[in-house]
Scaffold this active site. Structure first.
Site, PDB file in Angstrom:
ATOM      1  N   SER A   5      22.539  -0.576  32.996  1.00  0.00           N
ATOM      2  CA  SER A   5      22.529  -0.627  34.459  1.00  0.00           C
ATOM      3  C   SER A   5      22.762  -2.019  35.014  1.00  0.00           C
ATOM      4  O   SER A   5      23.001  -2.169  36.215  1.00  0.00           O
ATOM      5  CB  SER A   5      21.184  -0.115  34.971  1.00  0.00           C
ATOM      6  OG  SER A   5      20.145  -1.050  34.670  1.00  0.00           O
TER       7      SER A   5
ATOM      8  N   LYS B 127      -9.327   3.371  -2.175  1.00  0.00           N
ATOM      9  CA  LYS B 127      -9.663   2.629  -0.949  1.00  0.00           C
ATOM     10  C   LYS B 127     -11.018   3.093  -0.426  1.00  0.00           C
ATOM     11  O   LYS B 127     -11.294   4.295  -0.347  1.00  0.00           O
ATOM     12  CB  LYS B 127      -8.570   2.849   0.100  1.00  0.00           C
ATOM     13  CG  LYS B 127      -8.594   1.896   1.277  1.00  0.00           C
ATOM     14  CD  LYS B 127      -7.332   2.067   2.124  1.00  0.00           C
ATOM     15  CE  LYS B 127      -7.302   1.131   3.311  1.00  0.00           C
ATOM     16  NZ  LYS B 127      -6.057   1.286   4.107  1.00  0.00           N
TER      17      LYS B 127
ATOM     18  N   PRO C 165      22.911   3.481  28.189  1.00  0.00           N
ATOM     19  CA  PRO C 165      23.189   3.404  29.620  1.00  0.00           C
ATOM     20  C   PRO C 165      22.787   2.013  30.122  1.00  0.00           C
ATOM     21  O   PRO C 165      21.599   1.681  30.166  1.00  0.00           O
ATOM     22  CB  PRO C 165      22.292   4.494  30.221  1.00  0.00           C
ATOM     23  CG  PRO C 165      21.966   5.409  29.070  1.00  0.00           C
ATOM     24  CD  PRO C 165      21.894   4.512  27.874  1.00  0.00           C
TER      25      PRO C 165
ATOM     26  N   CYS D 155      -5.935  -3.519   2.303  1.00  0.00           N
ATOM     27  CA  CYS D 155      -5.612  -3.501   3.724  1.00  0.00           C
ATOM     28  C   CYS D 155      -6.843  -3.573   4.631  1.00  0.00           C
ATOM     29  O   CYS D 155      -7.432  -4.625   4.805  1.00  0.00           O
ATOM     30  CB  CYS D 155      -4.776  -2.259   4.037  1.00  0.00           C
ATOM     31  SG  CYS D 155      -3.873  -2.372   5.614  1.00  0.00           S
TER      32      CYS D 155
ATOM     33  N   GLU E 213       0.833  -1.200   0.000  1.00  0.00           N
ATOM     34  CA  GLU E 213       0.000   0.000   0.000  1.00  0.00           C
ATOM     35  C   GLU E 213       0.870   1.254   0.000  1.00  0.00           C
ATOM     36  O   GLU E 213       1.854   1.339   0.738  1.00  0.00           O
ATOM     37  CB  GLU E 213      -0.895  -0.034   1.245  1.00  0.00           C
ATOM     38  CG  GLU E 213      -1.885   1.097   1.373  1.00  0.00           C
ATOM     39  CD  GLU E 213      -2.775   0.942   2.605  1.00  0.00           C
ATOM     40  OE1 GLU E 213      -3.802   1.625   2.680  1.00  0.00           O
ATOM     41  OE2 GLU E 213      -2.434   0.125   3.493  1.00  0.00           O
TER      42      GLU E 213
ATOM     43  N   ALA F 233      17.058  -5.647  34.108  1.00  0.00           N
ATOM     44  CA  ALA F 233      16.377  -6.382  33.048  1.00  0.00           C
ATOM     45  C   ALA F 233      16.094  -5.522  31.818  1.00  0.00           C
ATOM     46  O   ALA F 233      16.254  -5.984  30.682  1.00  0.00           O
ATOM     47  CB  ALA F 233      15.067  -6.962  33.585  1.00  0.00           C
TER      48      ALA F 233
END
Length: 732
Positions: free
Chosen positions: A356, A113, A354, A174, A44, A359
């Site tokens: 640490s 469309k 950064p 779509c 599209e 997680a």
């Protein structure tokens, strides 16, 4: 047998880069023709790129699309092949999102469309209008410069299909597939056998199954060949379009492209027998009856045969097992591919993170490591574009190029552990070990001196020096001291990202990566303008629970074994002093668990619950273990902090969109950011319900009906809770 060879594709387009997009379109057509295909379907709005947004309002965008289409039609690209090409078109005073059907250097039909995507991440009604004249095709006057070059003045425009001598072909664009009454149902009754769906569909965790089930369902009971094409990659925004072009015949997938790939162009070819479609339709009595009284759809006749006769050398494409990635793989490959596109197109020379040792930042580091692995793998597979980009970004010379992911990571990835007196040796060591496993250029920085300088400045200005709560300070002092550390890390990260390449005689600049997850954003558990403020964030809409699952997977499958220990460690910000009787934990600070946050997020966004309806639903979900009063307190606590911190969403780092309950304010979750955080009306209604339910509970206990409150109280919305506890799905 009527044999038909078709080609669909994944293209990595870039919004507003017409040279890049045109090159990909031409190459995909060439590959389709080389394979012997007679139909080629592209994504599209492929000429402009799908994500142009308000650039669609500019006349230049539409004019440039016509110029590109003219270049395609003046060459031999469309000789002997029907090409469906997506672009914006202005007709009269209206702007439409269109598929342009081209064949033998002429425009055969333009299909606007009819149903636009206008929710979640999509704003198509802001730029386009829907085509509403479904009962006719009208004549469209081709722009003069294009008309003169093509020697074609007009073309049929509207809802209809193309009737060849041996089959009929139509578009379903779509969002139209997901409309309550999709066009393919009516088109099938009119004899259309081949459906072309050009799409711009973004990746979202666990979403692919929804899409494929729609293609299968479209042809399972009414027959047909369903072709699907999609963008693949980052075309300039928060979305990653996840490809997975495919061909479905009578409800069975016979060809499927990749979902995550660094390739700019991927063409998937299938050979099908249209007699199988006719045979299925002829065997269904209800199809025959409905076809006999169908509403007529307009058509354009093209007097050519595009099918081939029976030939033993032309093998049919057989049904195949659908390829699905696990959510853990989706987290690795989707954001990894998105980062690569962003890196190579931004002019940056790498990323700075950064790190640490927690997680979230470790998940981001693993995703960058996965990106490096994907790059090396694609180069080994012979992808010259990936190789050229990697050579340029990694500053390779003398014919060298990446052959080892750790060596490549050392060139394009800085990780920085910014510790303080409140940091533990455990997190410092975890960050160092992970950086070594990935191969990043790792730095260890102590920020205590900068913190002390700022506090001395503050003391000079005010005569006071704040203290942590564990040392006798107030909540205000405690929060202020934590925020100082967090914001220093942001300033330091951007300084290092801009100057470290200069220090190491590298070209360009590095992009700073953020690492706050969707649950922390929802709760507002982040400091405004701290190290969550970055250039881009690959995990900004991924839940903590999904990230923990990803870390366990990545420890084994990406080769970063230290991630298992990182995942097992309790989440902590490490912004307060560690004492023998106190350690800072995220879930204690937030007053809620990450699992609870996921539930709140889904109910708030996906199921559109305010405080009262959320309370009702959670009475069902948690009624076996919590009283209505306890549920009420949890709901109030969430909405209080959600509303207090909503302003932070206005400056949230642009992040990869992966989760349907993302609170990201700029594009996806449009709500105000100034609330009455006391929610007086809503919380009063909750209190009234608690009193009512507590009264019911006493009555049940007195009558011996223990444990039946959740089943008999009459609180509505149980179906919502059942859905909220499962996998989230989102529309195309």
């Amino acid at each position: 047998m009527r044999l038909l060879k078709v080609a669909t594709c994944n293209l990595n387009q870039w919004a507003m880069d017409f040279d890049c997009n045109l090159k990909h379109i031409k190459e995909s057509i060439s590959r389709a023709k080389e394979a012997g295909a007679v139909i080629r379907l592209g994504p599209e709005l492929e000429i402009t790129g799908y994500g142009c947004e308000d650039h669609f309002l500019e006349l230049d965008t539409v004019n440039h699309a016509w110029e590109c289409l003219k270049e395609i039609l003046l060459g031999d690209w469309t000789d002997g092949i029907l090409c469906s090409i997506g672009m914006p078109i202005i007709k009269g005073s209206e702007r439409y999102n269109c598929q342009v059907f081209c064949f033998n250097r002429k425009i055969v039909m333009i299909r606007p469309k009819m149903w636009l995507a206008n929710d979640g991440n999509y704003r198509e009604l802001r730029w386009f209008t829907t085509w509403k004249q479904e009962d006719q095709l009208v004549e469209f006057q081709i722009p003069p410069e294009i008309s003169e070059a093509l020697s074609q003045k007009s073309v049929p425009f509207g809802y209809g299909y193309i009737q060849f001598l041996d089959t009929a072909v139509a578009a379903e664009i779509c969002e139209e597939l997901f409309a309550p009454i999709p066009p393919h149902a009516e088109l099938a009754l009119n004899g259309v056998e081949v459906f072309l769906n050009a799409s711009g569909s973004h990746h979202q965790l666990r979403k692919l199954d929804l899409r494929l089930r729609a293609f299968i369902g479209a042809t399972h009971t009414r027959g047909g060949v369903y072709m699907y094409s999609n963008h693949q990659g980052c075309d300039g925004g928060r979305l990653y379009y996840d490809g997975c072009c495919c061909v479905v015949v009578n409800g069975e997938v016979v060809a499927q492209g990749s979902q995550f790939s660094l390739k700019d162009i991927e063409v998937v070819v299938a050979q099908v027998d249209l007699d199988a479609v006719a045979s299925l339709r002829g065997s269904i009595s209800s199809f025959q009856e409905q076809a006999s009284c169908k509403s007529r759809v307009s058509s354009v006749t093209v007097p050519y045969n595009i099918c081939r006769p029976f030939n033993l050398k032309m093998l049919l494409s057989s049904p195949q097992k659908i390829m699905y990635h696990s959510p853990e793989e989706e987290i690795a490959f989707g954001p990894g591919c998105w980062l690569w596109d962003y890196l190579r197109r931004s002019g940056a020379s790498g990323f700075l993170l950064p790190l640490s040792g927690g997680a979230d930042s470790s998940s981001v580091a693993a995703i960058v490591g996965c990106m490096c692995q994907l790059v090396v793998k694609e180069i080994a597979n012979g992808d010259e574009q990936v190789k050229a980009d990697a050579i340029q970004i990694g500053n390779y010379t003398d014919g060298q190029f990446p052959v080892d992911s750790k060596e490549f990571a050392k060139r394009v990835f800085y990780t920085v552990y910014m510790g303080s007196e409140n940091s533990s040796e455990a997190t410092k060591m975890r960050a160092k070990v992970l950086a070594d496993e990935i191969g990043s250029w790792h730095l260890d920085v102590c920020i205590d001196g900068v913190v002390s300088s700022l506090l001395s400045l503050f003391q000079t200005l005010t005569g006071k020096r704040p203290h942590y709560k564990v040392d006798g300070g107030s909540n205000v002092e405690n929060l202020g001291l934590q925020n100082i550390q967090a914001r220093i890390r942001m300033v330091l990260a951007f300084m290092l990202a801009s100057l470290l390449p200069w220090v190491h005689n590298k070209k360009g600049f590095y992009l700073v990566l953020g690492s706050s997850n969707v649950d922390e954003a929802l709760r507002g558990y982040l400091t405004k303008y701290d190290c969550s403020a970055a250039d881009i964030n690959p995990i900004g809409s991924i839940s903590k629970q999904d990230l923990r699952i990803f870390l366990r997977w990545a420890a084994n499958h990406l080769g970063y074994s230290s991630l298992a220990e990182i995942e097992a460690a309790p989440p902590t910000a490490e912004l307060e002093p560690i004492r023998s009787n106190y350690s800072q934990l995220d879930e204690v600070d937030m007053g809620m668990t990450y699992e609870e946050l996921s539930v709140y997020g889904r109910l708030r966004k996906i199921f559109r619950c305010g405080p009262v309806s959320m309370f009702k639903n959670l009475c069902y979900k948690w009624g076996a273990s919590l009283t209505p009063s306890e549920v009420a307190e949890k709901v109030k606590h969430f909405f209080k902090y959600y509303s207090i911190n909503r302003h932070k969403m206005t400056v949230l780092t642009p992040s990869y969109h992966a989760e349907s309950y993302s609170p990201e304010d700029n594009r996806f979750d449009l709500r105000q950011f100034l609330y009455n955080a006391r929610w007086p009306y809503q919380f009063r209604k909750i209190d009234e319900l608690v009193q009512e339910l507590d009264g019911d509970k006493v009555a049940f206990e007195e009558s011996g009906e223990h444990g039946k409150l959740g089943a008999t109280s009459g609180v509505g919305g149980m179906g919502v809770v059942a859905a909220a506890s499962g996998d989230p799905k989102a529309g195309l």
